[in-house]
Design an enzyme around this catalytic site. Structure first.
Site, PDB file in Angstrom:
ATOM      1  N   LYS A 248       0.838  -1.210   0.000  1.00 50.29           N
ATOM      2  CA  LYS A 248       0.000   0.000   0.000  1.00 50.29           C
ATOM      3  C   LYS A 248       0.865   1.248   0.000  1.00 50.29           C
ATOM      4  O   LYS A 248       0.623   2.191  -0.749  1.00 50.29           O
ATOM      5  CB  LYS A 248      -0.899   0.005   1.248  1.00 50.29           C
ATOM      6  CG  LYS A 248      -1.545   1.351   1.523  1.00 50.29           C
ATOM      7  CD  LYS A 248      -2.344   1.346   2.798  1.00 50.29           C
ATOM      8  CE  LYS A 248      -1.600   1.744   4.038  1.00 50.29           C
ATOM      9  NZ  LYS A 248      -1.378   3.194   4.214  1.00 50.29           N
ATOM     10  N   ASN A 249       1.891   1.254   0.858  1.00 56.86           N
ATOM     11  CA  ASN A 249       2.660   2.489   1.044  1.00 56.86           C
ATOM     12  C   ASN A 249       3.581   2.818  -0.119  1.00 56.86           C
ATOM     13  O   ASN A 249       4.261   3.844  -0.100  1.00 56.86           O
ATOM     14  CB  ASN A 249       3.463   2.432   2.350  1.00 56.86           C
ATOM     15  CG  ASN A 249       2.572   2.702   3.545  1.00 56.86           C
ATOM     16  OD1 ASN A 249       1.392   3.022   3.384  1.00 56.86           O
ATOM     17  ND2 ASN A 249       3.125   2.568   4.733  1.00 56.86           N
TER      18      ASN A 249
ATOM     19  N   ARG B 110      -4.455  11.162   4.231  1.00 52.43           N
ATOM     20  CA  ARG B 110      -3.274  12.041   4.242  1.00 52.43           C
ATOM     21  C   ARG B 110      -2.403  11.850   3.018  1.00 52.43           C
ATOM     22  O   ARG B 110      -1.790  12.783   2.523  1.00 52.43           O
ATOM     23  CB  ARG B 110      -2.415  11.724   5.466  1.00 52.43           C
ATOM     24  CG  ARG B 110      -2.915  12.235   6.757  1.00 52.43           C
ATOM     25  CD  ARG B 110      -1.873  11.962   7.799  1.00 52.43           C
ATOM     26  NE  ARG B 110      -0.580  12.463   7.348  1.00 52.43           N
ATOM     27  CZ  ARG B 110      -0.181  13.706   7.484  1.00 52.43           C
ATOM     28  NH1 ARG B 110      -0.946  14.579   8.054  1.00 52.43           N
ATOM     29  NH2 ARG B 110       1.002  14.081   7.030  1.00 52.43           N
TER      30      ARG B 110
ATOM     31  N   CYS C  58      -3.904  13.120  12.684  1.00 59.56           N
ATOM     32  CA  CYS C  58      -4.766  11.939  12.656  1.00 59.56           C
ATOM     33  C   CYS C  58      -4.658  11.265  14.004  1.00 59.56           C
ATOM     34  O   CYS C  58      -4.018  11.808  14.912  1.00 59.56           O
ATOM     35  CB  CYS C  58      -4.389  11.019  11.506  1.00 59.56           C
ATOM     36  SG  CYS C  58      -2.827  10.210  11.753  1.00 59.56           S
TER      37      CYS C  58
ATOM     38  N   ARG D  49       1.365  15.094  12.855  1.00 59.52           N
ATOM     39  CA  ARG D  49       1.768  14.890  11.466  1.00 59.52           C
ATOM     40  C   ARG D  49       1.889  16.180  10.633  1.00 59.52           C
ATOM     41  O   ARG D  49       1.122  16.402   9.683  1.00 59.52           O
ATOM     42  CB  ARG D  49       0.846  13.871  10.783  1.00 59.52           C
ATOM     43  CG  ARG D  49       0.695  12.633  11.639  1.00 59.52           C
ATOM     44  CD  ARG D  49       0.046  11.508  10.928  1.00 59.52           C
ATOM     45  NE  ARG D  49       0.900  10.861   9.967  1.00 59.52           N
ATOM     46  CZ  ARG D  49       0.588   9.740   9.341  1.00 59.52           C
ATOM     47  NH1 ARG D  49      -0.551   9.161   9.576  1.00 59.52           N
ATOM     48  NH2 ARG D  49       1.414   9.221   8.472  1.00 59.52           N
TER      49      ARG D  49
ATOM     50  N   ASP E 207       5.829  20.505   7.495  1.00 56.84           N
ATOM     51  CA  ASP E 207       6.849  21.548   7.369  1.00 56.84           C
ATOM     52  C   ASP E 207       8.036  21.112   6.505  1.00 56.84           C
ATOM     53  O   ASP E 207       8.589  21.905   5.740  1.00 56.84           O
ATOM     54  CB  ASP E 207       7.326  21.989   8.760  1.00 56.84           C
ATOM     55  CG  ASP E 207       7.827  20.823   9.596  1.00 56.84           C
ATOM     56  OD1 ASP E 207       7.160  19.771   9.599  1.00 56.84           O
ATOM     57  OD2 ASP E 207       8.894  20.943  10.224  1.00 56.84           O
TER      58      ASP E 207
ATOM     59  N   ASP F 206       5.178   1.036  12.012  1.00 56.96           N
ATOM     60  CA  ASP F 206       3.973   0.358  11.511  1.00 56.96           C
ATOM     61  C   ASP F 206       3.862  -1.094  11.982  1.00 56.96           C
ATOM     62  O   ASP F 206       2.859  -1.759  11.697  1.00 56.96           O
ATOM     63  CB  ASP F 206       3.935   0.399   9.967  1.00 56.96           C
ATOM     64  CG  ASP F 206       3.551   1.776   9.443  1.00 56.96           C
ATOM     65  OD1 ASP F 206       3.194   2.647  10.246  1.00 56.96           O
ATOM     66  OD2 ASP F 206       3.602   1.976   8.214  1.00 56.96           O
TER      67      ASP F 206
ATOM     68  N   ARG G  88      -8.244  -0.335   5.205  1.00 54.54           N
ATOM     69  CA  ARG G  88      -7.422   0.669   4.507  1.00 54.54           C
ATOM     70  C   ARG G  88      -6.094   0.067   4.041  1.00 54.54           C
ATOM     71  O   ARG G  88      -5.543   0.494   3.028  1.00 54.54           O
ATOM     72  CB  ARG G  88      -7.102   1.838   5.446  1.00 54.54           C
ATOM     73  CG  ARG G  88      -8.236   2.812   5.658  1.00 54.54           C
ATOM     74  CD  ARG G  88      -7.748   3.994   6.471  1.00 54.54           C
ATOM     75  NE  ARG G  88      -6.417   4.368   6.005  1.00 54.54           N
ATOM     76  CZ  ARG G  88      -5.399   4.685   6.782  1.00 54.54           C
ATOM     77  NH1 ARG G  88      -5.540   4.711   8.080  1.00 54.54           N
ATOM     78  NH2 ARG G  88      -4.238   4.997   6.268  1.00 54.54           N
TER      79      ARG G  88
END
Ligand code: UD1
Length: 446
Positions: free
Chosen positions: A22-23, A92, A116, A121, A124, A305, A397
């Site tokens: 997914k990432n 996000r 979240c 999060r 910047d 994670d 998700r």
């Protein structure tokens, strides 16, 4: 409104195929905005986050659809100033379109993604990097406008090796004039896969996977066919499933090299991980009961994670463990839920102190975010009696059909929809009525 109903205590066996990551799918989908030509992505898992990113791209005027297992994306035109606010607030990762749109058109207007459930999060570092490339950034009424007459390569030092900032900057810098050097860049395998994809489109990126990434800007990016890497977090989660149920399972489509820190910690706890001749990984969790000290860190350190899932395992260790979260400020939401199942965990600041218990007890618990939800499913697999995991939407998700994959391994886990619950109330027979009764009769252990 789905929930999982898990009857714990079943041994797992057999093999399971890990899905594409997914990432890496999400940033690569965003990167498709850098070209007018059609891109074909293989092994993108059809998760709810992927569907949300498809909606983001569609609302920007892109043609995006699944053609069997291939995700086809063609951004020949771009409509609007940036992704719509409702979708940015939902996910996000849609902020990753900022770097691609800036690279393609020199401007983007995007709503601020906000925090979240796991922390503030901020963005910047993304914005500092865009400014170093010559863009201006202007915030007003919850939106940020990023504009550049011409992006120019420069040296960018990231104060923290942010995954998202590194990805956004690689995408924008691919279309800048001259050379960009990102120092203290994130080194995650997802960064390497995004760089490989961008290079397949015609970018000139070297050093991805190290702390210094060099990007020579090019005038145009074109079509590419790319297979995304396997999901290392899904693989790690299934490894813990074997460990927490003291079982042996085989995982297909895993790159063990991406899981060095997780594998090292599981071995320290007593698991065995053996690469088979066909490339699959045999996970033996029969003796996985030693306590551990874990500190989350940027890659190649232990991934944040996987923190919640390892914590679920350590609730049943023989002795005391300490888990320290260094990446996100509020990533212990699963602790209260695990304690409701009989775990003994005390949180002080960014550390959780665990004393292993003999058994967890099934209980209705709520998943608050993706990985916390996965940890509760794992705890449910090992617990005595029935566990109900509410708010399955968080788990959907990031895990493709986790319930089906676990069932295939012999777990007793059912997805129950709200309507089914109503049917039950009406007295209709359901497959899991026995299970549901058990939940009602299960008292809170503490
Ligand atoms: C990505 C992953 C997420 C994973 C995280 C860390 C995706 C879609 N998500 O998220 O699953 O948990 O990496 O491995 O790939 N930070 C700042 N300023 C910034 C950006 C980040 O202070 O501008 C801080 C964050 O608040 C956080 C830390 O840096 O404390 C890590 O964030 P980052 O690496 O950016 O994570 P994401 O890319 O959002």
């Amino acid at each position: 409104m789905d929930k999982f109903v898990i009857l714990g205590g079943k041994k797992l066996q057999g093999r399971v195929k890990i899905s594409g990551a997914k990432n890496v799918s999400l940033p690569i989908m965003a990167a498709c905005l850098l070209t007018r030509e059609e891109v074909c992505l293989k092994d993108v898992p059809p998760l709810s986050d992927v569907h949300n990113m498809m909606k983001v791209l569609e609302r920007l005027g892109t043609r995006v659809y699944f053609d069997n297992n291939n995700l086809k994306i063609k951004a020949d035109v771009i409509r609007g100033e940036g992704p719509p606010v409702d979708l940015v607030s939902k996910m996000r990762a849609s902020f990753l379109t900022a770097g691609a749109l800036l690279g393609r058109r020199g401007r983007v207007k995007i709503s601020l993604p906000g925090g979240c459930s796991i922390g503030r999060r901020p963005i910047d570092l993304h914005l500092k990097g865009f400014r170093a490339l010559g863009a201006t950034t202007e915030e007003a009424c919850g939106y940020i406008c990023i504009r550049a007459k011409a992006l120019r390569g420069d040296r960018i030092y990231l104060d923290f090796p942010s995954v998202g900032a590194t990805e956004n900057l690689m995408m924008a810098a691919s279309r800048a004039l001259g050379t960009t050097v990102i120092e203290n860049a994130a080194e995650e395998p997802e960064i390497v896969d995004l760089a490989n994809f961008l290079n397949a489109m015609g970018a000139k990126i070297s050093g991805a996977g190290t702390k210094v990434i060099r990007i020579e800007g090019v005038e145009e990016l074109g079509s590419a066919v790319h297979t995304v890497i396997p999901d290392r977090i899904e693989a790690g989660t299934f490894m813990v499933a074997a460990a927490i149920t003291r079982s042996r399972i085989i995982l297909d489509n895993v790159i063990l090299d991406h899981l060095k820190a997780v594998a090292a910690k599981l071995k320290e706890a007593g698991a065995e991980l053996v690469e088979q001749n066909d490339g699959s990984i045999l996970v033996s969790g029969e003796n996985c009961s030693r306590p551990l000290d874990i500190k989350t860190l940027p890659y190649p350190g232990f991934p944040t994670d996987m923190q919640a899932q390892l914590m679920a395992l350590l609730t049943l260790a023989r002795g005391r463990s300490v888990v320290t979260e260094n990446i996100f400020e509020n990533r212990f939401m699963h602790v209260a839920e695990l304690n409701r199942m009989g775990a003994d965990i005390r949180v002080e600041g960014s550390s959780a102190f665990l004393t292993g218990v003999k058994k967890l007890q099934g209980f209705p618990v709520r998943s608050t975010d993706l990985r916390a939800g996965a940890a509760l499913v794992l705890a449910g697999l090992a617990a005595r009696g029935c566990t109900e995991v509410l708010e399955v939407k968080h788990i959907d998700r990031g895990y493709y059909h986790i319930d089906e994959k676990l069932r295939q391994l012999g777990a007793d886990i059912q997805r129950v929809k709200m309507e089914e619950e109503e049917d039950t109330a009406a007295g209709e027979a359901v497959e899991h009525s026995e299970t549901l009764n058990l939940i009602e009769n299960t008292a809170a252990p503490r």
